[in-house]
Write an enzyme that holds these catalytic residues in place. Structure first.
Site, short mmCIF file in Angstrom:
data_model
loop_
_atom_site.label_atom_id
_atom_site.label_comp_id
_atom_site.label_asym_id
_atom_site.label_seq_id
_atom_site.Cartn_x
_atom_site.Cartn_y
_atom_site.Cartn_z
N HIS A 100 0.83 -1.38 0.11
CA HIS A 100 -0.08 0.04 0.06
C HIS A 100 0.93 1.15 -0.10
CE1 HIS A 100 0.63 -1.27 4.29
NE2 HIS A 100 0.65 0.06 4.51
N HIS A 102 0.70 5.09 1.36
CA HIS A 102 0.13 6.14 2.02
C HIS A 102 0.15 7.49 1.33
CE1 HIS A 102 0.35 3.82 6.10
NE2 HIS A 102 1.25 3.36 5.29
P1 AMP Z 1 1.79 0.36 7.39
O1 AMP Z 1 2.33 0.71 8.85
O2 AMP Z 1 2.54 0.97 6.34
O3 AMP Z 1 1.55 -1.06 7.06
O4 AMP Z 1 0.37 0.98 7.19
C1 AMP Z 1 -0.86 0.24 7.66
C2 AMP Z 1 -2.07 1.21 7.86
O5 AMP Z 1 -3.00 0.65 7.58
C3 AMP Z 1 -1.90 2.06 9.18
O6 AMP Z 1 -1.58 3.29 8.92
C4 AMP Z 1 -3.19 1.80 9.83
O7 AMP Z 1 -3.84 2.83 10.44
C5 AMP Z 1 -4.09 1.38 8.50
N1 AMP Z 1 -5.20 0.57 8.62
C6 AMP Z 1 -5.21 -0.79 9.42
N2 AMP Z 1 -6.42 -1.24 9.17
C7 AMP Z 1 -7.23 -0.63 8.73
C8 AMP Z 1 -8.46 -0.47 8.32
N3 AMP Z 1 -9.34 -1.24 8.59
N4 AMP Z 1 -9.10 0.57 7.63
C9 AMP Z 1 -8.19 1.57 7.20
N5 AMP Z 1 -7.04 1.57 7.68
C10 AMP Z 1 -6.44 0.78 8.35
#
Ligand code: AMP
Ligand code: ZN
Length: 139
Positions: A100, A102
């Site tokens: 993903h 951001h």
């Molecule tokens: P990373 O630390 O780069 O793996 O980012 C994962 C991101 O996914 C974090 O910023 C979380 O807040 C976000 N996240 C996890 N679960 C959900 C969800 N169900 N809906 C929206 N964002 C999510």
């Protein structure tokens, strides 16, 4: 789709999210723990763990989506700038092991808590390091 992957479940519509974009290959939705107002995640529908695991064709479709969503956020929020973050591996802060990007909108004068702290480099160290990781000699 991978079992136990939250982003696969979101992409399949099995878990709700605040979706703001969708096409055949990707979705974008609001991060549930935003670093700033309007923090969005751009996610491919196909499961891959990280950037290195992603087929080139998938990235070729996904990066223009990141650009399109970022351009939209800049106008629609609006914001003054944005950071693109993409974490690979737990050591880098990756918590969801489905690729993903951001998009973190930035607002003048507001700290989103994601700044680097630059330090002065040692030139000998840089020279040794550059020699070690130089990719120009065929490997
Ligand atoms: P990373 O630390 O780069 O793996 O980012 C994962 C991101 O996914 C974090 O910023 C979380 O807040 C976000 N996240 C996890 N679960 C959900 C969800 N169900 N809906 C929206 N964002 C999510
Ligand atoms: Zn997945």
């Amino acid at each position: 789709m991978k079992n136990d992957c939250i982003f696969c479940a979101i992409a399949a519509g099995e878990i709700p999210c605040f979706k703001i974009y969708e096409d055949e290959n990707a979705i974008a939705f609001l991060d549930i723990n935003p670093a700033s107002r309007g923090h969005v995640l751009v996610v491919p529908k196909e499961h891959c763990r990280n950037l290195l695991d992603a087929p080139g064709a998938l990235l070729a479709q996904l990066v223009p989506v990141v650009q399109k969503v970022a351009a939209h956020l800049k106008d629609a929020l609006p914001c003054d700038g944005f950071n693109i973050l993409q974490n690979n591996g737990e050591a880098a802060g990756q918590t969801v092991h489905h690729l993903h990007f951001h998009i973190v909108p930035r607002y003048a004068g507001q700290n989103a808590g994601i700044d680097f702290t630059p330090r002065k480099a040692d030139m000998d160290e840089l020279k040794t390091l550059a020699a070690r990781i130089d990719m120009r000699n065929g490997d």
